[in-house]
Scaffold this motif. Structure first.
Motif, PDB file in Angstrom:
ATOM      1  N   ALA A 152      67.828  21.226  14.815  1.00  0.00           N
ATOM      2  CA  ALA A 152      67.175  19.943  15.079  1.00  0.00           C
ATOM      3  C   ALA A 152      66.414  19.513  13.838  1.00  0.00           C
ATOM      4  O   ALA A 152      66.207  20.289  12.905  1.00  0.00           O
ATOM      5  CB  ALA A 152      66.224  20.057  16.268  1.00  0.00           C
ATOM      6  N   THR A 153      65.985  18.248  13.851  1.00  0.00           N
ATOM      7  CA  THR A 153      65.091  17.752  12.813  1.00  0.00           C
ATOM      8  C   THR A 153      64.039  16.878  13.466  1.00  0.00           C
ATOM      9  O   THR A 153      64.127  16.533  14.647  1.00  0.00           O
ATOM     10  CB  THR A 153      65.854  16.964  11.727  1.00  0.00           C
ATOM     11  OG1 THR A 153      64.995  16.754  10.602  1.00  0.00           O
ATOM     12  CG2 THR A 153      66.340  15.616  12.240  1.00  0.00           C
ATOM     13  N   ALA A 154      63.030  16.529  12.685  1.00  0.00           N
ATOM     14  CA  ALA A 154      61.948  15.647  13.121  1.00  0.00           C
ATOM     15  C   ALA A 154      61.332  15.061  11.858  1.00  0.00           C
ATOM     16  O   ALA A 154      61.695  15.428  10.741  1.00  0.00           O
ATOM     17  CB  ALA A 154      60.911  16.405  13.941  1.00  0.00           C
ATOM     18  N   HIS A 155      60.406  14.144  12.036  1.00  0.00           N
ATOM     19  CA  HIS A 155      59.722  13.575  10.879  1.00  0.00           C
ATOM     20  C   HIS A 155      59.073  14.698  10.075  1.00  0.00           C
ATOM     21  O   HIS A 155      58.500  15.638  10.633  1.00  0.00           O
ATOM     22  CB  HIS A 155      58.649  12.582  11.345  1.00  0.00           C
ATOM     23  CG  HIS A 155      58.126  11.699  10.258  1.00  0.00           C
ATOM     24  ND1 HIS A 155      57.342  12.175   9.220  1.00  0.00           N
ATOM     25  CD2 HIS A 155      58.266  10.366  10.034  1.00  0.00           C
ATOM     26  CE1 HIS A 155      57.026  11.190   8.408  1.00  0.00           C
ATOM     27  NE2 HIS A 155      57.572  10.069   8.873  1.00  0.00           N
ATOM     28  N   TRP A 156      59.176  14.613   8.758  1.00  0.00           N
ATOM     29  CA  TRP A 156      58.684  15.691   7.895  1.00  0.00           C
ATOM     30  C   TRP A 156      57.201  15.966   8.106  1.00  0.00           C
ATOM     31  O   TRP A 156      56.731  17.088   7.897  1.00  0.00           O
ATOM     32  CB  TRP A 156      58.961  15.360   6.427  1.00  0.00           C
ATOM     33  CG  TRP A 156      58.343  14.084   5.929  1.00  0.00           C
ATOM     34  CD1 TRP A 156      58.901  12.851   5.930  1.00  0.00           C
ATOM     35  CD2 TRP A 156      57.044  13.932   5.346  1.00  0.00           C
ATOM     36  NE1 TRP A 156      58.039  11.926   5.387  1.00  0.00           N
ATOM     37  CE2 TRP A 156      56.877  12.561   5.018  1.00  0.00           C
ATOM     38  CE3 TRP A 156      56.002  14.807   5.053  1.00  0.00           C
ATOM     39  CZ2 TRP A 156      55.725  12.061   4.434  1.00  0.00           C
ATOM     40  CZ3 TRP A 156      54.843  14.310   4.460  1.00  0.00           C
ATOM     41  CH2 TRP A 156      54.711  12.956   4.159  1.00  0.00           C
ATOM     42  N   GLY A 181      76.213  18.462  18.372  1.00  0.00           N
ATOM     43  CA  GLY A 181      77.123  18.314  19.491  1.00  0.00           C
ATOM     44  C   GLY A 181      76.543  17.464  20.597  1.00  0.00           C
ATOM     45  O   GLY A 181      76.546  16.235  20.524  1.00  0.00           O
ATOM     46  N   ASP A 182      76.034  18.108  21.634  1.00  0.00           N
ATOM     47  CA  ASP A 182      75.499  17.366  22.775  1.00  0.00           C
ATOM     48  C   ASP A 182      74.012  17.082  22.640  1.00  0.00           C
ATOM     49  O   ASP A 182      73.423  16.451  23.522  1.00  0.00           O
ATOM     50  CB  ASP A 182      75.772  18.106  24.081  1.00  0.00           C
ATOM     51  CG  ASP A 182      75.169  19.504  24.102  1.00  0.00           C
ATOM     52  OD1 ASP A 182      74.852  20.041  23.021  1.00  0.00           O
ATOM     53  OD2 ASP A 182      75.011  20.073  25.201  1.00  0.00           O
ATOM     54  N   ILE A 183      73.386  17.537  21.553  1.00  0.00           N
ATOM     55  CA  ILE A 183      71.982  17.233  21.284  1.00  0.00           C
ATOM     56  C   ILE A 183      71.866  16.756  19.846  1.00  0.00           C
ATOM     57  O   ILE A 183      72.281  17.445  18.913  1.00  0.00           O
ATOM     58  CB  ILE A 183      71.071  18.447  21.512  1.00  0.00           C
ATOM     59  CG1 ILE A 183      71.188  18.952  22.953  1.00  0.00           C
ATOM     60  CG2 ILE A 183      69.618  18.090  21.212  1.00  0.00           C
ATOM     61  CD1 ILE A 183      70.332  20.166  23.255  1.00  0.00           C
ATOM     62  N   LEU A 184      71.282  15.564  19.661  1.00  0.00           N
ATOM     63  CA  LEU A 184      71.129  14.989  18.332  1.00  0.00           C
ATOM     64  C   LEU A 184      69.678  14.596  18.134  1.00  0.00           C
ATOM     65  O   LEU A 184      69.024  14.113  19.061  1.00  0.00           O
ATOM     66  CB  LEU A 184      72.022  13.761  18.148  1.00  0.00           C
ATOM     67  CG  LEU A 184      73.526  13.987  18.352  1.00  0.00           C
ATOM     68  CD1 LEU A 184      73.925  13.685  19.787  1.00  0.00           C
ATOM     69  CD2 LEU A 184      74.343  13.110  17.394  1.00  0.00           C
ATOM     70  N   THR A 185      69.171  14.813  16.927  1.00  0.00           N
ATOM     71  CA  THR A 185      67.787  14.478  16.620  1.00  0.00           C
ATOM     72  C   THR A 185      67.727  13.773  15.272  1.00  0.00           C
ATOM     73  O   THR A 185      68.550  14.031  14.385  1.00  0.00           O
ATOM     74  CB  THR A 185      66.904  15.738  16.567  1.00  0.00           C
ATOM     75  OG1 THR A 185      67.539  16.738  15.738  1.00  0.00           O
ATOM     76  CG2 THR A 185      66.682  16.313  17.958  1.00  0.00           C
ATOM     77  N   SER A 186      66.744  12.881  15.130  1.00  0.00           N
ATOM     78  CA  SER A 186      66.607  12.152  13.872  1.00  0.00           C
ATOM     79  C   SER A 186      65.211  12.339  13.317  1.00  0.00           C
ATOM     80  O   SER A 186      64.275  12.704  14.036  1.00  0.00           O
ATOM     81  CB  SER A 186      66.877  10.656  14.076  1.00  0.00           C
ATOM     82  OG  SER A 186      65.795  10.029  14.738  1.00  0.00           O
TER      83      SER A 186
END
Length: 395
Positions: A152-156, A181-186
């Motif tokens: 996953a990722t998130a704001h730095w 895949g079935d979980i995406l993060t920005s």
């Protein structure tokens, strides 16, 4: 201060467990004509920017395409939801039962990451819905336990806090988005648009994603592995932008291009060219060029009327064998399967089906190449397409 109300759609109706592989064909749960349902769970103190990004990408009618792409809904825990800093209050949206009908459930940004949130996320994941966390929405997904052992990722700015609270999640803080895949993060703010367009590309193909990006007046694609923030030193003597070189190369994708040739065109050394690509694009000349060729190949296939041998030649990928290799590596589909999914209606075979996020579904025609098989988290990208005839090679 006085608060205004923003009206939204209701959250009624629909069935769960959509077949995401049928999104482009307008088939959900085997029912032709039922659009893939995207539901945004609006939380107390949510950031309206990410909510607006989701609405712009998934919620607007698309007369320019002659069809709508998604069935878009908003839902919240109560009849009135105070948005960030009390700028306005959201009313008139569906209750949380709408989340139980989502084929894709989006959790937007919220600044109060220390407050535990809703069980609707776990329920959606259990029944096979695709989950999307925008910015600090990754905290909501992690709290639900669905990110354990996942990427996953998130704001730095939240990276250290996230790692401390969720050590079992493989956080990648230096990328724009992660497609697992079935979980995406920005990552933060504008990366929500990048991830949204990535999903449109994954669901409907590169041509449709390009049309959506044109309406947004936004870049059609920024690689998920691109860094969240890029250093851009102010030039002291002359413009060092890569834009003229990129435009020149895009007009010659079907010709042999080397790092030395690109460097000569830019009047710099190969080493300087590599540094500029890293600084301005967060990738390498090889990764960028292979990605451009792959994106062109996907567009040619989507438009139809061109055989795979001609597609390989016109895109600069060289041979049908290399076209197949690159497409399988970066979209998860063979050229024939990609044409069946995204090509002209008269060229499509039976829909390719799969649960939301299944690895058999396409990740989209990528604007930059990936060094690994996963299409959304390449960081260095120096090897993808290395065997492609005409690809950038070391001098």
């Amino acid at each position: 201060m006085a608060q205004e109300s923003l009206q939204g759609g209701d959250g009624s109706g629909g069935s769960d467990g959509a077949r995401a592989g049928d999104v482009a064909a307008g088939v959900t749960d085997g029912v032709p004509g039922r659009l893939h349902r995207v539901v945004v769970l609006v939380d107390e103190n949510s950031n309206p920017f990410e909510l607006g990004c989701a609405t712009e990408v998934f919620g607007l009618h698309r007369p320019e395409l002659g069809r709508d792409l998604y069935d878009f809904r908003l839902c919240a825990a109560g009849p009135r939801t105070r948005m960030r800093d009390g700028f306005f209050t959201l009313t008139g949206v569906g209750d949380l039962s709408a989340a139980d009908t989502a084929d894709t459930l989006i959790v937007p940004n919220r600044p109060d990451v220390d407050v535990p949130r809703r069980p609707a996320v776990r329920r959606a994941h259990t029944r096979g819905a695709r989950l999307v966390g925008l910015c600090s929405g990754a905290f909501t997904l992690a709290e639900a336990g669905v990110l354990e052992g996942r990427r996953a990722t998130a704001h730095w700015q939240w990276a250290d806090d996230f790692r401390a609270r969720f050590p079992g999640v493989h956080l990648e803080p230096d990328v724009l988005f992660v497609d697992d895949g079935d979980i995406l993060t920005s990552a933060g703010s504008a990366a929500a648009l990048d991830l949204g367009l990535h999903l449109v590309r994954r669901d409907h193909g590169a041509e449709v994603a390009n049309a959506v990006s044109r309406r947004l007046v936004f870049a059609a694609h920024r690689d998920g592995g691109q860094r969240q923030f890029v250093e851009r030193p102010v030039p002291q003597t002359r413009d060092t932008s890569l834009a003229p070189l990129l435009e020149w190369a895009q007009e010659r994708l079907d010709t042999p291009l080397t790092v030395a040739r690109l460097a000569a065109r830019a009047a710099v050394s190969p080493a300087t060219l590599h540094r500029r690509f890293r600084t301005q694009l967060g990738t390498t000349p090889l990764a960028w060029l292979t990605g451009e060729r792959l994106a062109l190949a996907c567009r040619l296939i989507e438009r139809g009327g061109t055989g795979f041998e001609a597609v390989a030649r016109l895109s600069g990928l060289g041979t049908p064998g290399n076209l197949r290799l690159q497409m399988q590596r970066h979209t998860g589909l063979t050229p024939a399967a990609y044409r069946a999914r995204f090509g002209p209606a008269d060229a499509r075979a039976a829909p390719i089906r799969g649960r939301a996020g299944a690895r058999t579904r396409p990740r989209g025609a990528q604007g930059h190449a990936r060094a690994r098989g996963d299409a959304a988290t390449q960081r260095r990208g120096g090897k993808a397409g290395a065997s492609a005839p005409g690809a950038v090679t070391a001098p």
